[in-house]
Design a protein around this motif. Structure first.
Motif, mmCIF file in Angstrom:
data_model
loop_
_atom_site.group_PDB
_atom_site.id
_atom_site.type_symbol
_atom_site.label_atom_id
_atom_site.label_comp_id
_atom_site.label_asym_id
_atom_site.label_seq_id
_atom_site.Cartn_x
_atom_site.Cartn_y
_atom_site.Cartn_z
ATOM 1 N N VAL A 177 0.847 -1.205 0.000
ATOM 2 C CA VAL A 177 0.000 0.000 0.000
ATOM 3 C C VAL A 177 0.880 1.253 0.000
ATOM 4 O O VAL A 177 0.630 2.212 -0.746
ATOM 5 C CB VAL A 177 -0.950 -0.001 1.215
ATOM 6 N N LEU A 211 -8.622 5.441 4.783
ATOM 7 C CA LEU A 211 -8.206 5.560 3.379
ATOM 8 C C LEU A 211 -8.963 6.674 2.670
ATOM 9 O O LEU A 211 -8.396 7.414 1.850
ATOM 10 C CB LEU A 211 -8.406 4.223 2.658
ATOM 11 N N TRP A 230 -14.854 9.668 -2.827
ATOM 12 C CA TRP A 230 -14.870 8.207 -2.682
ATOM 13 C C TRP A 230 -15.997 7.845 -1.712
ATOM 14 O O TRP A 230 -15.871 7.984 -0.510
ATOM 15 C CB TRP A 230 -13.524 7.721 -2.175
ATOM 16 N N ALA A 279 -4.549 -0.104 -4.474
ATOM 17 C CA ALA A 279 -5.278 0.654 -3.452
ATOM 18 C C ALA A 279 -4.500 1.906 -3.070
ATOM 19 O O ALA A 279 -5.069 2.999 -2.938
ATOM 20 C CB ALA A 279 -5.525 -0.225 -2.225
ATOM 21 N N LEU A 313 -8.283 -5.583 1.020
ATOM 22 C CA LEU A 313 -7.962 -4.281 0.434
ATOM 23 C C LEU A 313 -8.668 -4.036 -0.901
ATOM 24 O O LEU A 313 -8.364 -3.056 -1.577
ATOM 25 C CB LEU A 313 -6.440 -4.139 0.271
ATOM 26 N N GLY A 314 -9.572 -4.925 -1.279
ATOM 27 C CA GLY A 314 -10.424 -4.692 -2.442
ATOM 28 C C GLY A 314 -11.862 -4.578 -1.972
ATOM 29 O O GLY A 314 -12.421 -3.493 -1.815
ATOM 30 N N LEU A 325 -13.081 -0.730 -2.879
ATOM 31 C CA LEU A 325 -12.173 -0.147 -3.871
ATOM 32 C C LEU A 325 -12.746 -0.288 -5.280
ATOM 33 O O LEU A 325 -12.969 -1.401 -5.745
ATOM 34 C CB LEU A 325 -10.813 -0.865 -3.803
ATOM 35 N N LEU A 378 -12.115 -0.858 -8.603
ATOM 36 C CA LEU A 378 -10.921 -1.329 -9.312
ATOM 37 C C LEU A 378 -11.316 -2.321 -10.391
ATOM 38 O O LEU A 378 -12.031 -3.288 -10.115
ATOM 39 C CB LEU A 378 -9.970 -2.015 -8.315
#
Lengths: 202, 170
Positions: free
Chosen positions: A53, A182, A195, B60, B88-89, B94, B96
């Protein structure tokens, strides 16, 4: 031998406006000292991926320093990221590895090879410079110069292990922290609050 | 037997149209021509990773920093990347697009390659929506994937069901 608390304090003293991507035991200590929480991300739900990351953030915002607070157990699980980082060679990435030789969060079991020299491994992969510290004064003296030089840099910290006795915090709220962090970081870096919600936690 | 071929330049045109900034990838046997063509595309940065599990976390980080990455890994690599996809998806929501090499896909359903056998059940298990692209004629599915990822804030897969052709192949 270093303590987590002292190491995090010294790193925070030199961070300036760096993004900090942290994971595992040091996260708790980092949150106690961080003066820029909107620039912090604690990778709590994807063990070992903090370095990846951090690489993405560093490549995406090359003008801003990015500090990754990694750990030995996590890095062993994502060891190839050393080569990936070296290959992309981001000048703004500073990879700190807290080496305690154990899996602290699961009770203190030893990592498979407690004697791994992570600084040497990073050097062999092609990091621009590597450093190893086991006491706070030398870290405190050297860190400002290291963080003002080019990356990728690996800084290995030999720390006293702290086996965790309490269980891992697993609540809906604790799992929502990462996606919230995030989004806050993206807003801080881009100036855009675009987001929206997604996934199981927010 | 799959009719038609898939040219890298047509896929890259889709990536450019969708303002893709970074192509995070571990090359595989089916994507050699795509990799070579991408290296010549000045608007997209190729990010090679050492292990597929790194790809989604790197993407990410890029997205958090304001970039617009895609991932390209093989189906076997997606299996290795399962925890990264989870944490992390899907876990962070996310948006993506993941180009997944559909190694072993032959449309007959009796492929000897278990990497192909498990791909669609695996995507269903993770509740990842996907589109299969087998040739240039299927490329209208790529904008659907970008649109779905953006609307749902979730990873969406484009399963590449053929080997990328050389640019002079018909």
């Amino acid at each position: 031998m270093l303590t987590y608390s002292d190491a995090c304090r010294v790193i925070n003293d030199s961070r300036n406006q760096a993004v900090v991507v942290t994971t595992m035991t040091q996260t708790k200590y980092w949150y106690q000292v961080s003066t820029e929480p909107d620039l912090d991300v604690g990778i709590s739900n994807a063990m070992s991926k903090a370095s990846s990351v951090a690489l993405g953030v560093a490549l995406g915002d090359p003008e801003r320093p990015v500090i990754c607070l990694d750990s030995d157990g996590s890095l062993l699980m994502n060891f190839g990221s050393l080569a990936t980082i070296a290959g992309m060679a981001p000048k703004n990435l500073y990879h700190v590895v807290f080496n305690n030789g154990i899996y602290a969060i699961t009770g203190g079991q030893p990592v498979p090879a407690p004697g791994v020299d992570y600084a040497k491994a990073a050097e062999a992969c092609g990091y621009v410079s590597t450093h190893r510290f086991d006491e706070i004064e030398s870290l405190d003296n050297a860190l400002p110069d290291i963080l003002s030089g080019p990356g990728p840099v690996l800084i290995e910290l030999i720390v006293k292990g702290e086996p965790q006795s309490e269980g891992v915090d697993q609540t809906w709220e604790s799992n929502a922290k990462l996606p919230r962090q995030l989004r806050a970081l993206r807003k801080r870096l881009t100036g855009s609050d675009d987001w929206g919600p997604g996934g199981p936690y927010i | 037997m799959i009719n038609g071929v898939l040219h890298p330049k047509n896929v890259i045109a889709q990536l450019v149209q969708h303002r893709v900034s970074h192509y995070v990838t571990l090359p595989d046997s089916e994507t050699a021509h795509m990799y070579a063509a991408l290296m010549a595309e000045p608007t997209i940065t190729v990010v090679p990773v050492a292990r597929e599990g790194e790809a989604i976390p790197v993407a990410a980080g890029l997205f958090v920093a304001g970039q617009n990455p895609v991932v390209s890994i093989q189906n076997a690599g997606l299996y290795e990347a399962g925890d990264a996809l989870r944490g992390l998806g899907l876990g962070i929501g996310l948006p993506l697009v993941m180009f997944i090499g559909y190694r072993g896909h032959n449309r007959k359903g009796d492929t000897p390659d278990s990497a192909a056998t498990f791909l669609e059940p695996y995507l269903h298990m993770w509740r990842v929506e996907y589109y299969v692209v087998e040739s240039d004629q299927d490329l209208d599915r790529v904008p659907l994937a970008f649109d779905k990822a953006a609307r749902t804030n979730q990873p969406v897969a484009v399963a590449i069901g053929t080997e990328y052709a050389s640019e002079d192949a018909n």
